[in-house]
Structure formats: C-alpha cells, structure tokens
Design a protein around this motif. Structure first.
Motif, PDB file in Angstrom:
ATOM      1  N   THR A  61     -12.063   1.161   9.743  1.00 58.94           N
ATOM      2  CA  THR A  61     -12.024  -0.182  10.314  1.00 58.94           C
ATOM      3  C   THR A  61     -10.694  -0.836   9.985  1.00 58.94           C
ATOM      4  O   THR A  61     -10.246  -0.804   8.836  1.00 58.94           O
ATOM      5  CB  THR A  61     -13.169  -1.051   9.754  1.00 58.94           C
ATOM      6  OG1 THR A  61     -14.412  -0.376   9.957  1.00 58.94           O
ATOM      7  CG2 THR A  61     -13.212  -2.399  10.433  1.00 58.94           C
ATOM      8  N   ALA A  62     -10.054  -1.445  10.972  1.00 59.76           N
ATOM      9  CA  ALA A  62      -8.763  -2.097  10.755  1.00 59.76           C
ATOM     10  C   ALA A  62      -8.925  -3.322   9.861  1.00 59.76           C
ATOM     11  O   ALA A  62      -9.876  -4.090  10.011  1.00 59.76           O
ATOM     12  CB  ALA A  62      -8.147  -2.504  12.088  1.00 59.76           C
ATOM     13  N   TYR A  68     -10.465 -11.049  10.656  1.00 60.85           N
ATOM     14  CA  TYR A  68     -10.942 -11.917  11.723  1.00 60.85           C
ATOM     15  C   TYR A  68     -12.463 -12.092  11.665  1.00 60.85           C
ATOM     16  O   TYR A  68     -12.991 -13.171  11.929  1.00 60.85           O
ATOM     17  CB  TYR A  68     -10.544 -11.350  13.092  1.00 60.85           C
ATOM     18  CG  TYR A  68      -9.128 -11.657  13.512  1.00 60.85           C
ATOM     19  CD1 TYR A  68      -8.354 -12.582  12.824  1.00 60.85           C
ATOM     20  CD2 TYR A  68      -8.559 -11.019  14.607  1.00 60.85           C
ATOM     21  CE1 TYR A  68      -7.055 -12.865  13.206  1.00 60.85           C
ATOM     22  CE2 TYR A  68      -7.252 -11.296  15.006  1.00 60.85           C
ATOM     23  CZ  TYR A  68      -6.513 -12.219  14.306  1.00 60.85           C
ATOM     24  OH  TYR A  68      -5.234 -12.506  14.691  1.00 60.85           O
ATOM     25  N   TRP A  69     -13.152 -11.011  11.336  1.00 64.48           N
ATOM     26  CA  TRP A  69     -14.606 -11.051  11.255  1.00 64.48           C
ATOM     27  C   TRP A  69     -15.057 -12.027  10.171  1.00 64.48           C
ATOM     28  O   TRP A  69     -15.923 -12.884  10.393  1.00 64.48           O
ATOM     29  CB  TRP A  69     -15.143  -9.650  10.973  1.00 64.48           C
ATOM     30  CG  TRP A  69     -16.625  -9.585  10.801  1.00 64.48           C
ATOM     31  CD1 TRP A  69     -17.318  -9.545   9.620  1.00 64.48           C
ATOM     32  CD2 TRP A  69     -17.618  -9.572  11.823  1.00 64.48           C
ATOM     33  NE1 TRP A  69     -18.663  -9.493   9.842  1.00 64.48           N
ATOM     34  CE2 TRP A  69     -18.878  -9.511  11.194  1.00 64.48           C
ATOM     35  CE3 TRP A  69     -17.564  -9.593  13.215  1.00 64.48           C
ATOM     36  CZ2 TRP A  69     -20.075  -9.482  11.895  1.00 64.48           C
ATOM     37  CZ3 TRP A  69     -18.752  -9.567  13.925  1.00 64.48           C
ATOM     38  CH2 TRP A  69     -19.993  -9.501  13.270  1.00 64.48           C
ATOM     39  N   ASN A  94     -10.945  -2.490   2.403  1.00 59.64           N
ATOM     40  CA  ASN A  94     -10.236  -1.422   3.091  1.00 59.64           C
ATOM     41  C   ASN A  94      -9.554  -0.465   2.114  1.00 59.64           C
ATOM     42  O   ASN A  94      -9.740   0.757   2.186  1.00 59.64           O
ATOM     43  CB  ASN A  94      -9.209  -2.019   4.049  1.00 59.64           C
ATOM     44  CG  ASN A  94      -8.474  -0.964   4.843  1.00 59.64           C
ATOM     45  OD1 ASN A  94      -7.357  -0.598   4.508  1.00 59.64           O
ATOM     46  ND2 ASN A  94      -9.089  -0.462   5.894  1.00 59.64           N
ATOM     47  N   ILE A  95      -8.782  -1.002   1.188  1.00 61.27           N
ATOM     48  CA  ILE A  95      -8.068  -0.146   0.239  1.00 61.27           C
ATOM     49  C   ILE A  95      -9.038   0.505  -0.739  1.00 61.27           C
ATOM     50  O   ILE A  95      -8.837   1.640  -1.178  1.00 61.27           O
ATOM     51  CB  ILE A  95      -6.994  -0.961  -0.507  1.00 61.27           C
ATOM     52  CG1 ILE A  95      -5.943  -1.460   0.479  1.00 61.27           C
ATOM     53  CG2 ILE A  95      -6.341  -0.129  -1.600  1.00 61.27           C
ATOM     54  CD1 ILE A  95      -5.185  -0.365   1.193  1.00 61.27           C
ATOM     55  N   GLY A  96     -10.125  -0.200  -1.073  1.00 59.81           N
ATOM     56  CA  GLY A  96     -11.117   0.382  -1.967  1.00 59.81           C
ATOM     57  C   GLY A  96     -11.735   1.645  -1.408  1.00 59.81           C
ATOM     58  O   GLY A  96     -12.100   2.557  -2.156  1.00 59.81           O
ATOM     59  N   ALA A  97     -11.856   1.722  -0.073  1.00 60.15           N
ATOM     60  CA  ALA A  97     -12.416   2.931   0.552  1.00 60.15           C
ATOM     61  C   ALA A  97     -11.498   4.132   0.318  1.00 60.15           C
ATOM     62  O   ALA A  97     -11.965   5.236   0.034  1.00 60.15           O
ATOM     63  CB  ALA A  97     -12.623   2.695   2.042  1.00 60.15           C
ATOM     64  N   TYR A  98     -10.194   3.912   0.445  1.00 60.95           N
ATOM     65  CA  TYR A  98      -9.243   4.992   0.151  1.00 60.95           C
ATOM     66  C   TYR A  98      -9.253   5.314  -1.344  1.00 60.95           C
ATOM     67  O   TYR A  98      -9.172   6.476  -1.747  1.00 60.95           O
ATOM     68  CB  TYR A  98      -7.843   4.604   0.594  1.00 60.95           C
ATOM     69  CG  TYR A  98      -7.674   4.529   2.086  1.00 60.95           C
ATOM     70  CD1 TYR A  98      -7.341   5.668   2.826  1.00 60.95           C
ATOM     71  CD2 TYR A  98      -7.841   3.332   2.771  1.00 60.95           C
ATOM     72  CE1 TYR A  98      -7.193   5.606   4.205  1.00 60.95           C
ATOM     73  CE2 TYR A  98      -7.693   3.257   4.152  1.00 60.95           C
ATOM     74  CZ  TYR A  98      -7.370   4.390   4.860  1.00 60.95           C
ATOM     75  OH  TYR A  98      -7.232   4.326   6.222  1.00 60.95           O
ATOM     76  N   GLY A  99      -9.337   4.263  -2.168  1.00 62.90           N
ATOM     77  CA  GLY A  99      -9.363   4.480  -3.616  1.00 62.90           C
ATOM     78  C   GLY A  99     -10.592   5.249  -4.064  1.00 62.90           C
ATOM     79  O   GLY A  99     -10.517   6.019  -5.026  1.00 62.90           O
TER      80      GLY A  99
END
Length: 234
Positions: A61-62, A68-69, A94-99
């Motif tokens: 997800t961007a 915006y959501w 978002n970054i936590g998902a990569y982490g």
C-alpha cells in the motif's frame, strides 16, 4: 539566492519537523517490526499468518494513500487525526512492514548451533530469544534498519500534502514568495542529504557498539547483514 539564504529560519523549522517525523515514525516502525517480525518466526501458523497479513498489506500500500485515508477519509466516519499523527502512523505502518521482514530474516540467520546450545543450557523459549537469539540478530538488523530509516526520512517529503510544515512545505512557501526555484530546491536537497548522513552515522556508531559487545569483527557482521537484506529483498 540571497532571498533563499535570508529565509533560512523557515528552512530550519521545516528541517526540525522532518527530523521529528523521522524519529517518531522510526520508533513506531521499530515496535511494529519487532512485534510482527518475531510473529513471523513463531511455531503457530496463526501467529505467522498475522505477520503475512500485516506485511503484505502495508508493504503493498502506498504511504500517500494511507496518509490520505487517515487524514481525509476516516474523519467522514467520525475518526479524526491530527496531521502529525496521521503522517507518523502512515510512515510507521509502511516502513514497519519492511522492517518486520528484516527482523524475521535476521532471527532466522542466527546459526542453528546457537539454538541448540541454548536448548542444551535448558533455557526456556523466551530466555533463548531474549538472551541468545535477539542479541545476535540485532547486529544483523542494524544495517538494513538504517536504510529503512533513511527511506522513511525521504518519504516524509509527501507530508506537505496534508498541511504539515516540513522541509518540502517550507521550500514551496519560499519559492512562492521569492520566485527562486533553483536555489530553493538546491537548499532543501542539501538539507535532506545532511540529515541522511547524520542518520547513517548514528547507525554506524550503533553497529560498532553492538559488534564490540558481541565481540564480532565489523566486516563480518556487515557481510552477514547484507546477506539478510538480499534474502529479504528477494
């Protein structure tokens, strides 16, 4: 160029907001990464499923759409967030998902012999993770985490779209008031670069400290960390 230099207080205010976003977003991302990353190494299939749902959803997800959501869409159903909270939440998720993938890969990269030695010492699963596995995995996590923190910092440039006065927002104000486009964006380019270099320096200092505590050679630790990053990226 003189007009841009005269507006340096505005740029510094924007830079401070960017630093705050980076620190708060990174803190949230770290908590989420540890929680869901360790969930990805659990024996229970249901717990591992939580890891996959979180990682796949937020990694796909961007950040701008999330922002915006949280800021524009949820108020329509009665949930209102401040611009800063919405930005930190979006960046952290978002970054936590990569982490989380970095944590999962780092834990699995710890040699099997370490697990067996911990079992031989009759340590409980929690003790094995806390005293044996995690300390070694942290050394592997730090380099990829450093990259993610810098990505989060750069990604914070979009928060100006929800009225936060970060570095990019201040630059647009200066551009509109002075008409200086080139030098305005040269200035913020330099400031983003400086912030990234400071973050990178802090991560390297943390790496060296962890290596000294574990008695590892820095070169070897970095090579293993790159292997973890390549595994996660694949």
């Amino acid at each position: 160029m003189t007009d841009v230099l005269d507006a340096y207080p505005q740029l510094l205010k924007g830079a401070w907001i960017t630093v705050q976003l980076t620190l708060l977003g990174s803190a949230l991302a770290l908590v989420l990464a540890l929680a869901f990353g360790l969930a990805g190494t659990a024996r229970s299939a249901w717990v591992r499923a939580l890891n996959r749902v979180y990682v796949e959803f937020f990694r796909g997800t961007a950040t701008l759409v999330l922002m915006y959501w949280f800021f524009y869409a949820l108020p329509l159903v009665g949930l209102r967030f401040t611009p800063m909270f919405a930005a930190v939440l979006s960046l952290g998720l978002n970054i936590g998902a990569y982490g989380a993938e970095v944590v999962r890969g780092s834990v699995r990269a710890v040699p099997r012999a370490q697990y067996e030695a911990a079992v031989a010492l009759n340590l409980t699963p929690a003790q094995r993770m806390r005293r044996v596995i995690l300390p070694q995995a942290v050394a592997l996590m730090l380099p990829p985490f450093g990259n993610l923190v810098i990505e989060l910092m750069k990604g914070s440039a979009i928060v100006s779209l929800i009225t936060i006065g970060d570095l990019t927002f201040r630059a647009k104000q200066i551009q509109n008031s002075t008409g200086e486009t080139l030098w305005t964006y040269v200035a913020i380019l330099v400031l983003y670069f400086v912030i990234a270099q400071v973050l990178q320096l802090l991560v390297r200092l943390a790496e060296r400290r962890v290596d000294r505590i574990l008695g590892r050679r820095p070169g070897r630790a970095r090579r293993r960390a790159r292997a973890v990053a390549a595994e996660v990226g694949g």
